[in-house]
Design a protein around this motif. Structure first.
Motif, mmCIF file in Angstrom:
data_model
loop_
_atom_site.group_PDB
_atom_site.id
_atom_site.type_symbol
_atom_site.label_atom_id
_atom_site.label_comp_id
_atom_site.label_asym_id
_atom_site.label_seq_id
_atom_site.Cartn_x
_atom_site.Cartn_y
_atom_site.Cartn_z
ATOM 1 N N ARG A 1 0.839 -1.323 0.019
ATOM 2 C CA ARG A 1 0.040 0.068 -0.129
ATOM 3 C C ARG A 1 0.849 1.343 -0.119
ATOM 4 O O ARG A 1 0.554 2.127 -0.775
ATOM 5 C CB ARG A 1 -1.010 -0.116 1.262
ATOM 6 C CG ARG A 1 -2.093 -0.873 1.035
ATOM 7 C CD ARG A 1 -3.332 -0.554 1.888
ATOM 8 N NE ARG A 1 -2.716 -0.655 3.524
ATOM 9 C CZ ARG A 1 -2.953 -1.842 3.980
ATOM 10 N NH1 ARG A 1 -3.440 -2.874 3.736
ATOM 11 N NH2 ARG A 1 -2.235 -1.983 5.337
ATOM 12 N N GLU B 1 2.171 1.820 -3.710
ATOM 13 C CA GLU B 1 1.283 2.387 -4.101
ATOM 14 C C GLU B 1 0.899 3.705 -4.054
ATOM 15 O O GLU B 1 0.682 4.565 -4.985
ATOM 16 C CB GLU B 1 0.016 1.309 -4.107
ATOM 17 C CG GLU B 1 -0.072 0.068 -4.847
ATOM 18 C CD GLU B 1 -1.223 -0.998 -4.578
ATOM 19 O OE1 GLU B 1 -1.544 -1.565 -5.505
ATOM 20 O OE2 GLU B 1 -2.032 -0.665 -3.362
ATOM 21 N N ASP B 2 0.980 4.121 -2.889
ATOM 22 C CA ASP B 2 0.651 5.573 -2.593
ATOM 23 C C ASP B 2 1.772 6.413 -3.140
ATOM 24 O O ASP B 2 1.622 7.573 -3.578
ATOM 25 C CB ASP B 2 0.648 5.668 -0.966
ATOM 26 C CG ASP B 2 -0.715 5.207 -0.398
ATOM 27 O OD1 ASP B 2 -1.519 4.849 -1.277
ATOM 28 O OD2 ASP B 2 -0.738 5.005 0.758
ATOM 29 N N SER B 3 2.909 5.816 -2.708
ATOM 30 C CA SER B 3 4.272 6.590 -3.420
ATOM 31 C C SER B 3 4.328 7.027 -5.034
ATOM 32 O O SER B 3 4.866 7.886 -5.344
ATOM 33 C CB SER B 3 5.522 6.065 -2.994
ATOM 34 O OG SER B 3 5.618 4.748 -3.507
ATOM 35 N N LEU B 4 3.645 5.873 -5.491
ATOM 36 C CA LEU B 4 3.453 5.901 -7.141
ATOM 37 C C LEU B 4 2.214 6.239 -7.528
ATOM 38 O O LEU B 4 2.155 6.783 -8.715
ATOM 39 C CB LEU B 4 3.667 4.515 -7.563
ATOM 40 C CG LEU B 4 5.173 3.753 -7.408
ATOM 41 C CD1 LEU B 4 4.938 2.367 -7.957
ATOM 42 C CD2 LEU B 4 6.114 4.646 -8.197
ATOM 43 N N ASN B 5 1.386 6.734 -6.697
ATOM 44 C CA ASN B 5 0.093 7.162 -7.168
ATOM 45 C C ASN B 5 -0.586 6.340 -8.063
ATOM 46 O O ASN B 5 -1.286 6.780 -9.115
ATOM 47 C CB ASN B 5 0.045 8.650 -7.426
ATOM 48 C CG ASN B 5 -1.467 9.346 -7.562
ATOM 49 O OD1 ASN B 5 -2.350 8.874 -7.029
ATOM 50 N ND2 ASN B 5 -1.550 10.099 -8.557
ATOM 51 N N ALA B 6 -0.472 4.659 -7.838
ATOM 52 C CA ALA B 6 -1.075 4.038 -8.879
ATOM 53 C C ALA B 6 -1.604 2.554 -7.883
ATOM 54 O O ALA B 6 -0.816 2.265 -7.093
ATOM 55 C CB ALA B 6 -0.065 3.635 -9.970
ATOM 56 N N THR B 7 -2.341 1.940 -8.563
ATOM 57 C CA THR B 7 -2.877 0.641 -8.127
ATOM 58 C C THR B 7 -1.960 -0.257 -8.879
ATOM 59 O O THR B 7 -1.987 -0.492 -10.303
ATOM 60 C CB THR B 7 -4.238 0.400 -8.603
ATOM 61 O OG1 THR B 7 -5.024 1.552 -7.861
ATOM 62 C CG2 THR B 7 -4.620 -0.944 -7.971
ATOM 63 N N GLN C 1 0.105 -1.090 -14.424
ATOM 64 C CA GLN C 1 1.134 -0.305 -13.890
ATOM 65 C C GLN C 1 1.915 -1.349 -13.103
ATOM 66 O O GLN C 1 3.311 -1.185 -13.316
ATOM 67 C CB GLN C 1 0.529 0.685 -13.001
ATOM 68 C CG GLN C 1 -0.070 1.943 -13.755
ATOM 69 C CD GLN C 1 -1.635 1.689 -13.883
ATOM 70 O OE1 GLN C 1 -2.088 0.743 -13.808
ATOM 71 N NE2 GLN C 1 -2.354 2.842 -14.586
#
Length: 301
Positions: A37, A40-46, A60
């Motif tokens: 999680r 994913e937050d650091s990449l702003n992607a799921t 992604q």
């Protein structure tokens, strides 16, 4: 980007589940889930689609997994080079070759290699698919044609012909064919021409089938063909190197054989200093020299 999070992501993507990744990394599912999680937050992607049966990479996630796979291969290469000792041969060596050559020629000779290098571990990958050596899907390959990939060191080892063989017991009962047309009175055992195999073998089988042979047994690898021949089921299309190790086999119609099949050993140029590669290469070359001498001795006797 946090390397630890990437390492955990790679393990989850490779395993397809948090549970299996946790077993590999010795981490709890909750700890792994938190790291994913955070990534994913650091990449702003799921990165994963989550469902009851496991995890599936998003588009992604696939992009990131391709990158981490390349990173892991480079790390494996660096680790292999670091571990190669000036004096000793140890550790894992991933060897790929065909099912036929691996089971019928290489594997029976490996005890000699292990006796000389007891700390060497061989991961023998037998398949017809050509693995990507520069991408480190394997460390060294023995192939039935010259490799076309760049950045490979290659060495021609020997040549093979596909020939006709039968067991002595079978021939004693059914008789020796004198000409190709006589094959109509026998069962032909071979690989299916449409299966993955040496092209010369498939071509020979197609030529033999022009004799309208009514009885046929097809197997998807040469090991199966050999077992059927040894159990007196018919006349098989097999590589000529078997005549040395299986003396109960007898050549049938010796003028009929495939075109020459070159056998090459190849490995990535970046592993040229690897002591494990050198040990395996020298072992195979010594065994082939010994094999040639024994074949010549057989022919002279």
């Amino acid at each position: 980007m946090d390397w630890d999070k990437l390492r955990i992501f790679h393990a989850v993507a490779d395993a397809g589940s948090l549970t299996h990744a946790g077993d590999q990394l010795h981490l709890s599912q909750s700890a792994i889930s938190r790291q994913i999680r955070a990534l994913e937050d650091s990449l702003n992607a799921t990165l994963f689609h989550r469902h009851a049966r496991g995890l599936i990479l998003t588009e992604q996630g696939e992009l990131l997994f391709d990158a981490t796979k390349a990173m892991m291969r480079r790390l494996d290469t660096a680790t292999a080079r670091i571990r190669d000792s000036e004096e000793e041969v140890f550790g894992e060596l991933r060897v790929t070759t065909t099912i036929g050559f691996g089971t019928l020629w290489l594997a029976p000779r490996l005890p000699k290699l292990f006796a000389k290098y007891p700390e060497l571990n061989i991961d023998l990958m037998l398949e017809e698919q050509v693995l990507d050596l520069p991408m480190r899907e394997a460390d060294v390959a023995i192939r039935m044609k010259e490799p076309s990939q760049a950045d490979l060191i290659r060495k021609r080892l020997m040549s093979v012909h596909m020939c006709l063989f039968a067991s002595q017991d079978y021939l004693a009962e059914k008789g020796m064919p004198e000409r190709p047309e006589d094959l109509t009175n026998h069962r032909l055992i071979c690989q299916n021409p449409r299966s993955a195999q040496v092209g010369a073998g498939a071509t020979l089988v197609q030529e033999l089938m022009t004799n309208e042979i009514p009885a046929l047994l097809t197997v998807n690898n040469y090991y199966g063909v050999l077992q059927a021949v040894l159990h007196n089921l018919g006349i098989g299309v097999l590589p000529d190197y078997l005549s040395r190790d299986f003396t109960q086999l007898e050549r049938v119609l010796p003028d009929i054989h495939s075109v020459e099949v070159p056998v090459f050993l190849a490995y990535p140029s970046e592993l040229r200093q690897s002591k494990r590669i050198a040990a395996f290469r020298d072992f195979v070359q010594e065994e082939i020299i010994l094999y040639r001498k024994e074949v010549q001795k057989q022919a002279d006797s």
